[in-house]
Design an enzyme around this catalytic site. Sequence first.
Site, PDB file in Angstrom:
ATOM      1  N   GLY A 112       0.795  -1.368   0.061  1.00  0.00           N
ATOM      2  CA  GLY A 112       0.068   0.045  -0.131  1.00  0.00           C
ATOM      3  C   GLY A 112       0.768   1.327   0.207  1.00  0.00           C
ATOM      4  N   GLU A 119      11.928  -4.905  -4.950  1.00  0.00           N
ATOM      5  CA  GLU A 119      11.115  -4.909  -5.926  1.00  0.00           C
ATOM      6  C   GLU A 119      11.747  -4.937  -7.309  1.00  0.00           C
ATOM      7  OE1 GLU A 119       7.745  -1.980  -6.374  1.00  0.00           O
ATOM      8  OE2 GLU A 119       6.612  -3.280  -7.378  1.00  0.00           O
TER       9      GLU A 119
HETATM   10  C1  LIG Z   1      -0.228  -3.312 -12.868  1.00  0.00           C
HETATM   11  C2  LIG Z   1      -0.010  -2.224 -11.785  1.00  0.00           C
HETATM   12  C3  LIG Z   1       0.170  -2.868 -10.572  1.00  0.00           C
HETATM   13  C4  LIG Z   1       0.501  -1.927  -9.443  1.00  0.00           C
HETATM   14  N1  LIG Z   1       0.650  -2.271  -8.279  1.00  0.00           N
HETATM   15  C5  LIG Z   1       0.763  -1.509  -7.211  1.00  0.00           C
HETATM   16  C6  LIG Z   1       0.719  -1.861  -5.816  1.00  0.00           C
HETATM   17  O1  LIG Z   1       0.686  -3.023  -5.465  1.00  0.00           O
HETATM   18  N2  LIG Z   1       1.086  -1.190  -4.870  1.00  0.00           N
HETATM   19  C7  LIG Z   1       1.277   0.086  -5.125  1.00  0.00           C
HETATM   20  O2  LIG Z   1       1.495   1.063  -3.966  1.00  0.00           O
HETATM   21  N3  LIG Z   1       1.206   0.694  -6.393  1.00  0.00           N
HETATM   22  C8  LIG Z   1       0.862  -0.063  -7.383  1.00  0.00           C
HETATM   23  N4  LIG Z   1       0.876   0.322  -8.654  1.00  0.00           N
HETATM   24  C9  LIG Z   1       1.104   1.641  -8.887  1.00  0.00           C
HETATM   25  C10 LIG Z   1       2.478   2.482  -9.720  1.00  0.00           C
HETATM   26  O3  LIG Z   1       3.489   2.055  -8.791  1.00  0.00           O
HETATM   27  C11 LIG Z   1       2.364   3.720  -9.772  1.00  0.00           C
HETATM   28  O4  LIG Z   1       1.344   3.717 -10.978  1.00  0.00           O
HETATM   29  C12 LIG Z   1       3.534   4.397 -10.496  1.00  0.00           C
HETATM   30  O5  LIG Z   1       4.508   4.458  -9.207  1.00  0.00           O
HETATM   31  C13 LIG Z   1       3.347   5.714 -11.045  1.00  0.00           C
HETATM   32  O6  LIG Z   1       2.420   6.484 -10.146  1.00  0.00           O
HETATM   33  P1  LIG Z   1       1.329   7.248 -10.857  1.00  0.00           P
HETATM   34  O7  LIG Z   1       0.238   6.404 -11.442  1.00  0.00           O
HETATM   35  O8  LIG Z   1       0.588   8.124  -9.850  1.00  0.00           O
HETATM   36  O9  LIG Z   1       1.619   8.071 -11.889  1.00  0.00           O
HETATM   37  P2  LIG Z   1       2.312  10.018 -11.982  1.00  0.00           P
HETATM   38  O10 LIG Z   1       3.468   9.577 -10.876  1.00  0.00           O
HETATM   39  O11 LIG Z   1       1.372  10.678 -11.847  1.00  0.00           O
HETATM   40  O12 LIG Z   1       3.256   9.915 -13.119  1.00  0.00           O
HETATM   41  C14 LIG Z   1       2.487  10.173 -14.331  1.00  0.00           C
HETATM   42  C15 LIG Z   1       3.491  10.438 -15.457  1.00  0.00           C
HETATM   43  O13 LIG Z   1       4.464  11.440 -15.121  1.00  0.00           O
HETATM   44  C16 LIG Z   1       5.677  10.900 -15.453  1.00  0.00           C
HETATM   45  N5  LIG Z   1       6.584  11.534 -14.275  1.00  0.00           N
HETATM   46  C17 LIG Z   1       6.198  11.659 -12.928  1.00  0.00           C
HETATM   47  N6  LIG Z   1       7.269  12.339 -12.206  1.00  0.00           N
HETATM   48  C18 LIG Z   1       8.269  12.575 -13.186  1.00  0.00           C
HETATM   49  C19 LIG Z   1       9.581  12.903 -13.079  1.00  0.00           C
HETATM   50  N7  LIG Z   1       9.981  13.389 -11.745  1.00  0.00           N
HETATM   51  N8  LIG Z   1      10.501  12.906 -13.986  1.00  0.00           N
HETATM   52  C20 LIG Z   1      10.007  12.550 -15.208  1.00  0.00           C
HETATM   53  N9  LIG Z   1       8.674  12.332 -15.458  1.00  0.00           N
HETATM   54  C21 LIG Z   1       7.825  11.931 -13.984  1.00  0.00           C
HETATM   55  C22 LIG Z   1       5.415   9.393 -15.063  1.00  0.00           C
HETATM   56  O14 LIG Z   1       6.737   8.722 -15.450  1.00  0.00           O
HETATM   57  C23 LIG Z   1       4.218   9.231 -15.850  1.00  0.00           C
HETATM   58  O15 LIG Z   1       4.590   9.136 -17.210  1.00  0.00           O
HETATM   59  C24 LIG Z   1       0.742  -0.521  -9.854  1.00  0.00           C
HETATM   60  C25 LIG Z   1       0.707  -0.082 -10.838  1.00  0.00           C
HETATM   61  C26 LIG Z   1       0.382  -0.757 -12.246  1.00  0.00           C
HETATM   62  C27 LIG Z   1       0.104  -0.477 -13.572  1.00  0.00           C
END
Ligand SMILES: Cc1cc2nc3c(=O)[nH]c(=O)nc-3n(C[C@H](O)[C@H](O)[C@H](O)COP(=O)(O)OP(=O)(O)OC[C@H]3O[C@@H](n4cnc5c(N)ncnc54)[C@H](O)[C@@H]3O)c2cc1C
Length: 379
Positions: free
Chosen positions: A125, A242
């Site tokens: 989480g 991870e």
């Molecule tokens: C199949 C799947 C399973 C998952 N399982 C889990 C889980 O079990 N537990 C959990 O906690 N999370 C989980 N996640 C979540 C995952 O860790 C997040 O989706 C990921 O960390 C990205 O965060 P976000 O979706 O909020 O995107 P954002 O952080 O909002 O990013 C949006 C876009 O902006 C870009 N971006 C953001 N910051 C920067 C930067 N500093 N420099 C350049 N580009 C940037 C990103 O690369 C992305 O393209 C899962 C995701 C998927 C797809």
Amino acid sequence: MDLTFSERETAFRDELRAWFAANDPGPEPPHVEELHYAWRRDFQRRLYEGGWAAPHWPVEHGGRGATLTESAIYFEELGRARAPLPANVLGLLLGGPTLMAWGTSEQCERFLGPILSAEEIWCQGFSEPEAGSDLAALKTRAVPDGDDWIVTGQKVWTSGAQHSKWCMLVARTDPDGPKHKGLTYFLMDMEQPEVQVRPLRQITGEAEFNELFIEGARISGEHVVGGVGNGWKVALTTLMNERAGLAFFLQVGLRRLLDDLIDEAAARGLLDDDVAADRLGALHVKAEILRLTAYRGLTAVEKYGQPGPEGSLTKWMWSESNQELVQLAAELLGGEALVAGTPWGYELLRARGNTIEGGTTEILKNIVAERVLGLPRAR
Ligand SMILES: Cc1cc2nc3c(=O)[nH]c(=O)nc-3n(C[C@H](O)[C@H](O)[C@H](O)COP(=O)(O)OP(=O)(O)OC[C@H]3O[C@@H](n4cnc5c(N)ncnc54)[C@H](O)[C@@H]3O)c2cc1C
């Protein structure tokens, strides 16, 4: 790392192969959720009963104290046997190692056994609606209540939460301090009415992940990992495990999928097509680079006791190679890979998330630039 097997390592491999010969995981069931998940859980139990759930864990924690080469052999043999990713993969590869690094002996004693046996499934989480890549921006709050903590907030994309007993939860315990400093790492019992799990359906049709609504959930003070206010460091241990641990497993999966695609292409006479053969050849080279880079990641564990930032490189390379592979499958196999409900159709759709889950490619590139190559920080 020396890749020549010693006598002990050969004996380890032979024992494992003999075990797999007697314990065939059988054909992979379709991704109709419960069926596929039940297969993974059942196979983990069999691994556990045979003493093979986590050979890389120390003997005192129920592993075999496998050397790095033996660990590599283990993952390769899992792939060779077409065994599934164990149901409790987050506990085995992330949660267990994090507890061994930061947990008390009482916590190790309480939690590690049921992780190995898949009796208690773990989820992660971390992500929230407004805190994914920028994890330290998370808002879920934990406030003390006697010896316990009361947690309120929302998590999202929580894989496997619907099956989980324990959640590795990072929450804010000091709202006034700098954002990386006021966090604490908890183990939250999922079986309480204050934790609501709502599945999110993916493009594949299954719901691997969920939203978590936490409204006044109670966590015992005994379930803080690594000390109050130290959550950022403990979470980094989980993330590094991870990327390095999971990527090692995933590179084996990539090899298996590529071998399947080569077989399918051969059956259609496509290996005589120069362009198809060239693209398959390029993917073979990438799979080999990935394998050797994953081995290098294991060497980092040997030197520093835990995975280094190189794991980010393996995860980045794996996700892009896997997407390239399934795209090529769609082009070579046509209709069969484009129809929902077929194994290739599933792989094609599931791969879209690869460059997001476990850290997006952009974030991983930042880590590789700054922490592996030593380039100046971008911000
Ligand atoms: C199949 C799947 C399973 C998952 N399982 C889990 C889980 O079990 N537990 C959990 O906690 N999370 C989980 N996640 C979540 C995952 O860790 C997040 O989706 C990921 O960390 C990205 O965060 P976000 O979706 O909020 O995107 P954002 O952080 O909002 O990013 C949006 C876009 O902006 C870009 N971006 C953001 N910051 C920067 C930067 N500093 N420099 C350049 N580009 C940037 C990103 O690369 C992305 O393209 C899962 C995701 C998927 C797809």
